[in-house]
Design a protein around this motif. Structure first.
Motif, short mmCIF file in Angstrom:
data_model
loop_
_atom_site.label_atom_id
_atom_site.label_comp_id
_atom_site.label_asym_id
_atom_site.label_seq_id
_atom_site.Cartn_x
_atom_site.Cartn_y
_atom_site.Cartn_z
N ALA A 1 0.83 -1.20 0.00
CA ALA A 1 0.00 0.00 0.00
C ALA A 1 0.87 1.25 0.00
N TYR B 1 -9.97 5.94 0.89
CA TYR B 1 -10.33 5.48 -0.45
C TYR B 1 -9.14 4.72 -1.01
N SER B 2 -9.40 3.57 -1.60
CA SER B 2 -8.31 2.80 -2.21
C SER B 2 -8.81 1.97 -3.37
N CYS B 3 -7.87 1.62 -4.21
CA CYS B 3 -8.11 0.65 -5.27
C CYS B 3 -6.80 -0.11 -5.46
N SER B 4 -6.87 -1.25 -6.10
CA SER B 4 -5.69 -2.09 -6.24
C SER B 4 -5.39 -2.35 -7.70
N THR C 1 -7.81 11.33 -3.57
CA THR C 1 -8.50 10.25 -4.30
C THR C 1 -8.18 10.36 -5.79
N VAL D 1 -4.99 8.64 -6.44
CA VAL D 1 -5.21 7.18 -6.40
C VAL D 1 -5.74 6.71 -7.75
N LYS E 1 -12.79 -1.63 -5.20
CA LYS E 1 -12.43 -0.34 -4.60
C LYS E 1 -13.05 -0.25 -3.22
N PHE F 1 -3.70 4.43 -1.80
CA PHE F 1 -4.85 4.85 -0.99
C PHE F 1 -4.68 6.29 -0.55
N TRP F 2 -5.81 6.90 -0.25
CA TRP F 2 -5.86 8.22 0.37
C TRP F 2 -6.63 8.06 1.67
N GLU G 1 -1.67 -1.26 -3.68
CA GLU G 1 -2.92 -0.62 -3.28
C GLU G 1 -2.65 0.85 -2.93
#
Length: 135
Positions: A75, A110-113, A81, A84, A103, A125-126, A123
């Motif tokens: 991460a 907030y995250s996505c991979s 965001t 991200v 997500k 993230f904010w 990953e």
């Protein structure tokens, strides 16, 4: 001395991996790079060492996991965001795979991979620590 982390990753195609990580915003440290390894800089404390499979085998005899498996998720904290989403899009446009996991939109985080070309999962993230629920 500052505490630092060097994440070591085995890669099949060093040149393609360098291009991928450069597209994500990493820079290369030529002092610690050669034809078998590339030192990719995220910050003054975070580095990713991309190692050819032969170079990787100099450090461990354990087998290299196929890209279809996962062992860790790395991460990276980003400023927004939007940052991200931009990193996720850059991964997809540079040989990786975006949105390998759902997500997460939790209000305060907030995250996505995405996966790099070798299947390593990242990953971005904010997070707003002040908005984390107190309960």
């Amino acid at each position: 001395m500052n505490r630092m982390i060097f994440v070591n990753l085995p890669v099949q195609d060093l040149s393609a991996s360098i291009a991928f990580y450069t597209a994500l915003g990493f820079s290369i440290n030529a002092h610690f790079s050669d034809e078998t390894a590339a030192c990719m800089v995220w910050s003054s404390e975070i580095y990713v060492m991309l190692l050819t499979h032969d170079k990787w085998r100099q450090f461990t005899k354990k087998p290299i996991a196929p890209g279809s498996t996962s062992e860790v998720m790395l991460a990276l904290a980003l400023d927004s965001t939007d940052a991200v989403n931009k990193m996720n899009a850059a991964a997809a446009g540079s040989g990786g795979m975006a949105d390998v996991n759902p997500k997460q939109e939790l209000g305060f985080m907030y995250s996505c991979s995405f996966a790099d070309p070798d299947g390593h999962i990242w990953e971005p993230f904010w997070m707003d620590p002040a908005a984390i629920p107190q309960s």
